[in-house]
Write a protein that holds these residues in place. Structure first.
Motif, PDB file in Angstrom:
ATOM      1  N   THR A  16       0.845  -1.196   0.000  1.00 34.35           N
ATOM      2  CA  THR A  16       0.000   0.000   0.000  1.00 34.35           C
ATOM      3  C   THR A  16       0.880   1.245   0.000  1.00 34.35           C
ATOM      4  O   THR A  16       2.091   1.181   0.210  1.00 34.35           O
ATOM      5  N   HIS A  17       0.256   2.388  -0.187  1.00 36.58           N
ATOM      6  CA  HIS A  17       0.982   3.656  -0.191  1.00 36.58           C
ATOM      7  C   HIS A  17       1.086   4.276   1.198  1.00 36.58           C
ATOM      8  O   HIS A  17       1.291   5.484   1.332  1.00 36.58           O
ATOM      9  N   GLY A  18       0.957   3.441   2.237  1.00 40.76           N
ATOM     10  CA  GLY A  18       1.137   3.957   3.590  1.00 40.76           C
ATOM     11  C   GLY A  18       2.498   4.578   3.799  1.00 40.76           C
ATOM     12  O   GLY A  18       2.627   5.617   4.469  1.00 40.76           O
ATOM     13  N   ALA A  19       3.546   3.974   3.235  1.00 43.87           N
ATOM     14  CA  ALA A  19       4.890   4.528   3.381  1.00 43.87           C
ATOM     15  C   ALA A  19       4.994   5.902   2.751  1.00 43.87           C
ATOM     16  O   ALA A  19       5.687   6.793   3.264  1.00 43.87           O
ATOM     17  N   SER A  20       4.311   6.102   1.645  1.00 48.10           N
ATOM     18  CA  SER A  20       4.308   7.404   0.984  1.00 48.10           C
ATOM     19  C   SER A  20       3.658   8.463   1.874  1.00 48.10           C
ATOM     20  O   SER A  20       4.137   9.600   1.972  1.00 48.10           O
ATOM     21  N   LEU A  21       2.572   8.091   2.533  1.00 50.01           N
ATOM     22  CA  LEU A  21       1.914   9.008   3.458  1.00 50.01           C
ATOM     23  C   LEU A  21       2.843   9.360   4.614  1.00 50.01           C
ATOM     24  O   LEU A  21       2.952  10.538   4.999  1.00 50.01           O
ATOM     25  N   ALA A  22       3.509   8.363   5.179  1.00 52.10           N
ATOM     26  CA  ALA A  22       4.440   8.630   6.278  1.00 52.10           C
ATOM     27  C   ALA A  22       5.558   9.563   5.826  1.00 52.10           C
ATOM     28  O   ALA A  22       5.957  10.480   6.565  1.00 52.10           O
ATOM     29  N   ASP A  23       6.066   9.359   4.612  1.00 59.34           N
ATOM     30  CA  ASP A  23       7.090  10.256   4.074  1.00 59.34           C
ATOM     31  C   ASP A  23       6.566  11.686   3.957  1.00 59.34           C
ATOM     32  O   ASP A  23       7.282  12.652   4.231  1.00 59.34           O
ATOM     33  N   ALA A  24       5.305  11.825   3.532  1.00 63.18           N
ATOM     34  CA  ALA A  24       4.747  13.151   3.285  1.00 63.18           C
ATOM     35  C   ALA A  24       4.640  13.987   4.540  1.00 63.18           C
ATOM     36  O   ALA A  24       4.758  15.221   4.488  1.00 63.18           O
ATOM     37  N   VAL A  25       4.408  13.344   5.685  1.00 64.52           N
ATOM     38  CA  VAL A  25       4.210  14.116   6.924  1.00 64.52           C
ATOM     39  C   VAL A  25       5.407  14.050   7.858  1.00 64.52           C
ATOM     40  O   VAL A  25       5.417  14.706   8.901  1.00 64.52           O
ATOM     41  N   ALA A  26       6.436  13.286   7.476  1.00 66.33           N
ATOM     42  CA  ALA A  26       7.575  13.080   8.384  1.00 66.33           C
ATOM     43  C   ALA A  26       8.292  14.373   8.725  1.00 66.33           C
ATOM     44  O   ALA A  26       8.789  14.543   9.846  1.00 66.33           O
ATOM     45  N   GLY A  27       8.387  15.293   7.773  1.00 71.54           N
ATOM     46  CA  GLY A  27       9.131  16.523   8.003  1.00 71.54           C
ATOM     47  C   GLY A  27       8.323  17.664   8.579  1.00 71.54           C
ATOM     48  O   GLY A  27       8.844  18.783   8.740  1.00 71.54           O
ATOM     49  N   ARG A  59       3.015 -12.230  -6.706  1.00 71.19           N
ATOM     50  CA  ARG A  59       3.400 -10.939  -6.131  1.00 71.19           C
ATOM     51  C   ARG A  59       2.190 -10.005  -6.097  1.00 71.19           C
ATOM     52  O   ARG A  59       1.428  -9.907  -7.055  1.00 71.19           O
ATOM     53  N   ARG A  60       2.032  -9.312  -4.986  1.00 67.44           N
ATOM     54  CA  ARG A  60       0.955  -8.333  -4.877  1.00 67.44           C
ATOM     55  C   ARG A  60       1.364  -7.020  -5.548  1.00 67.44           C
ATOM     56  O   ARG A  60       2.486  -6.556  -5.367  1.00 67.44           O
ATOM     57  N   PRO A  61       0.458  -6.401  -6.297  1.00 64.61           N
ATOM     58  CA  PRO A  61       0.807  -5.157  -6.973  1.00 64.61           C
ATOM     59  C   PRO A  61       0.792  -3.969  -6.017  1.00 64.61           C
ATOM     60  O   PRO A  61       0.114  -3.991  -4.977  1.00 64.61           O
ATOM     61  N   ALA A  62       1.536  -2.940  -6.365  1.00 62.84           N
ATOM     62  CA  ALA A  62       1.449  -1.689  -5.620  1.00 62.84           C
ATOM     63  C   ALA A  62       0.038  -1.136  -5.735  1.00 62.84           C
ATOM     64  O   ALA A  62      -0.635  -1.292  -6.750  1.00 62.84           O
ATOM     65  N   THR A  63      -0.417  -0.498  -4.678  1.00 66.61           N
ATOM     66  CA  THR A  63      -1.759   0.076  -4.679  1.00 66.61           C
ATOM     67  C   THR A  63      -1.775   1.365  -3.886  1.00 66.61           C
ATOM     68  O   THR A  63      -1.100   1.480  -2.859  1.00 66.61           O
ATOM     69  N   THR A  64      -2.541   2.333  -4.365  1.00 64.69           N
ATOM     70  CA  THR A  64      -2.695   3.580  -3.609  1.00 64.69           C
ATOM     71  C   THR A  64      -3.589   3.393  -2.388  1.00 64.69           C
ATOM     72  O   THR A  64      -3.683   4.292  -1.557  1.00 64.69           O
ATOM     73  N   LEU A  65      -4.263   2.269  -2.265  1.00 61.41           N
ATOM     74  CA  LEU A  65      -5.045   2.003  -1.060  1.00 61.41           C
ATOM     75  C   LEU A  65      -4.148   2.094   0.169  1.00 61.41           C
ATOM     76  O   LEU A  65      -3.060   1.531   0.193  1.00 61.41           O
ATOM     77  N   HIS A  66      -4.581   2.793   1.189  1.00 65.19           N
ATOM     78  CA  HIS A  66      -3.866   2.809   2.460  1.00 65.19           C
ATOM     79  C   HIS A  66      -4.765   3.426   3.523  1.00 65.19           C
ATOM     80  O   HIS A  66      -5.739   4.110   3.223  1.00 65.19           O
TER      81      HIS A  66
END
Length: 499
Positions: free
Chosen positions: A272-283, A375-382
């Protein structure tokens, strides 16, 4: 007449709530209740979830009943031919758990992709649907029999329900795709026409399919539904086999942990794109979190990083519930993007097949998101959760394709800046990222200085009416001081029902 305690309704209104469009909407879109709350994108589904709580079910029971109802009420968005993720947080747990029910690549898809024949829609876009296993995994943690949870959805499909405006809109948008993939026609376009809002819709095939899920459970795809799916995909030129379908699974995993302005942040893990969300708010810190143009800068940087590593867009629906014991669960289930997923429909069961594989995988051999078998595909679901030192907990998510992460980042930033009122978190003006050029669409409601700052941060800024974006966010909150509350986005007709 002078303002004051004059007995007028306006004066009385000032005493019991704030005034102004945003404040009124913030109160209208939320619900409070110590005995349980259910939120859903379809109001009828929220009611069904709440009745499940009243019947003795817990939060897991409520989200399953509501989600199965949504598969009937919102078939362009979600269903048993799609995927599912969830976050669940019990009061005794220090961190939430994530559920991943995202189907892996069919065994033959790598060869298709390597020769450049994997498409974003159509037969080669179809992967292994894992949503049925996700519903079963959630129901396994409930108190009520699966048949009881499925009964309202089956009843809706058999007796009929009012076709919603959002379904009509999505049907119009997917009209050409569905017609090209189903030349003999489909129940969703009688006579080739879009069904008008309010039309009574009956889906007897879907009722039988949900009954098959109740009867066969994990063997769901080993029966008539699986046979029909394989036959329909083969007829269209796809490569999904019976063995592929039986590989579908739902797996509980630890949520990934990060920080949000000093609070604990939890997100659903890869793919999922959870890591992307964490990156977006980390700073972000308390000051920058209060500036939505700064949140935009951080989100676009996180998107750029994710875009280099993985791909994928999606369109979804969701349900959420909190029960009297304090367990919170949010579920996002999806047919992927565009509306009606792959465009291919299994007529015997009114089943729309998702295109998660075609939209989510990368066709380049050796790429980390190439469709190797299973393999599971990448997904914007998070989905995300926040835990504060005072014991307050939030759980939330939104559908929205490429804007799921930006919309979630905006909400998390507001929590980081100190907002705790879930209605205000939902009703606050939103901005939307445009993937083509990183420009931004902003809803009415931002002040002049914020608009100036957006203009300095983005290549272009377009203003739209208040609540005009397609955000469909839901947020749950439990707090020692403020109690239990939930809110559902009015932008896409979400609703909350509290006990």
């Amino acid at each position: 007449m002078a303002k004051g305690d004059d007995g007028s309704s306006a004066a009385s209104t000032v005493r019991w709530r704030e005034t102004g469009a945003e404040a009124i909407m913030a109160e209208q879109c939320q619900a409070r209740g110590e005995w349980g709350i259910v939120a859903a994108a379809a109001p009828t589904a929220a009611l069904i979830g709440a009745e499940t709580l009243r019947a003795g079910g817990n939060a897991y029971d409520a989200v399953v009943a509501a989600a199965l109802a949504e598969t009937v009420l919102l078939p362009p968005k979600c269903g048993l031919g799609g995927d599912l993720i969830a976050l669940a947080w019990a009061p005794e747990q220090s961190a939430p758990e994530a559920l991943l029910a995202i189907g892996g690549a069919p065994a033959g898809l790598a060869d298709v992709a390597a020769r450049g024949a994997m498409e974003e829609t159509g037969p080669t876009s179809i992967g292994v649907p894992a949503a049925p296993m996700g519903y079963l995994a959630l129901a396994a943690r409930g108190r009520l029999p699966l048949g009881d949870l499925a009964a309202p959805a089956i009843d809706l499909a058999r007796r009929g329900f009012a076709w919603s405006r959002i379904c009509s809109v999505l049907s119009e948008e997917a009209r050409a795709l569905v017609a090209s993939m189903n030349p003999a026609g489909t129940v969703y376009y009688p006579g080739g026409k879009v069904i008008p809002p309010g039309t009574t819709m009956r889906l007897p095939g879907m009722a039988r399919m949900i009954g098959e899920l109740v009867e066969r459970r994990e063997g769901f795809f080993g029966g008539p539904v699986g046979n029909a799916v394989v036959a329909r995909i083969a007829e269209a030129g796809g490569i999904v086999t019976a063995a592929d379908l039986m590989s579908a699974s739902a797996d509980w995993a630890d949520a990934a942990q990060a920080k949000l302005c000093g609070h604990d942040l939890f997100v659903t893990p890869l793919p999922t794109h959870g890591a992307s969300l964490a990156d977006a708010v980390a700073g972000l810190d308390a000051e920058t979190a209060a500036s939505q143009p700064e949140v935009y800068r951080h989100a676009v940087a996180a998107i750029a990083k994710r875009r280099r590593e993985l791909s994928g867009l999606s369109g979804t629906s969701m349900v959420s519930a909190v029960d009297a014991d304090g367990t919170m669960v949010t579920v996002i289930h999806s047919n992927s993007y565009p509306r009606f997923g792959s465009g291919i429909i299994v007529g015997d069961f009114d089943l729309i097949l998702a295109n998660r594989a075609g939209r989510g995988f990368n066709s380049t051999p050796g790429h980390p998101n190439f469709p190797e078998a299973g393999r599971r595909p990448a997904t914007t679901l998070h989905a995300w959760a926040v835990g504060k030192a005072d014991g307050t907990r939030f759980l939330g998510a939104t559908p929205g394709g490429a804007n799921q992460m930006p919309w979630n980042a905006q909400t998390l930033a507001r929590i980081g800046a100190g907002e705790t009122h879930v209605g205000r978190l939902i009703a606050a003006p939103r901005w939307e990222w445009k993937p083509g050029d990183d420009s931004v669409i902003v809803e009415e409601g931002f002040d002049a200085q914020t608009l100036t700052n957006f203009a300095a941060a983005a290549p272009a800024v377009q203003t739209v009416d208040r609540w005009a974006t397609r955000s469909a966010m839901q947020i749950l909150r439990r707090s020692p001081d403020e109690g239990t509350a939930a809110a559902a986005d009015p932008r896409t007709v979400g609703a909350c029902v509290a006990l």
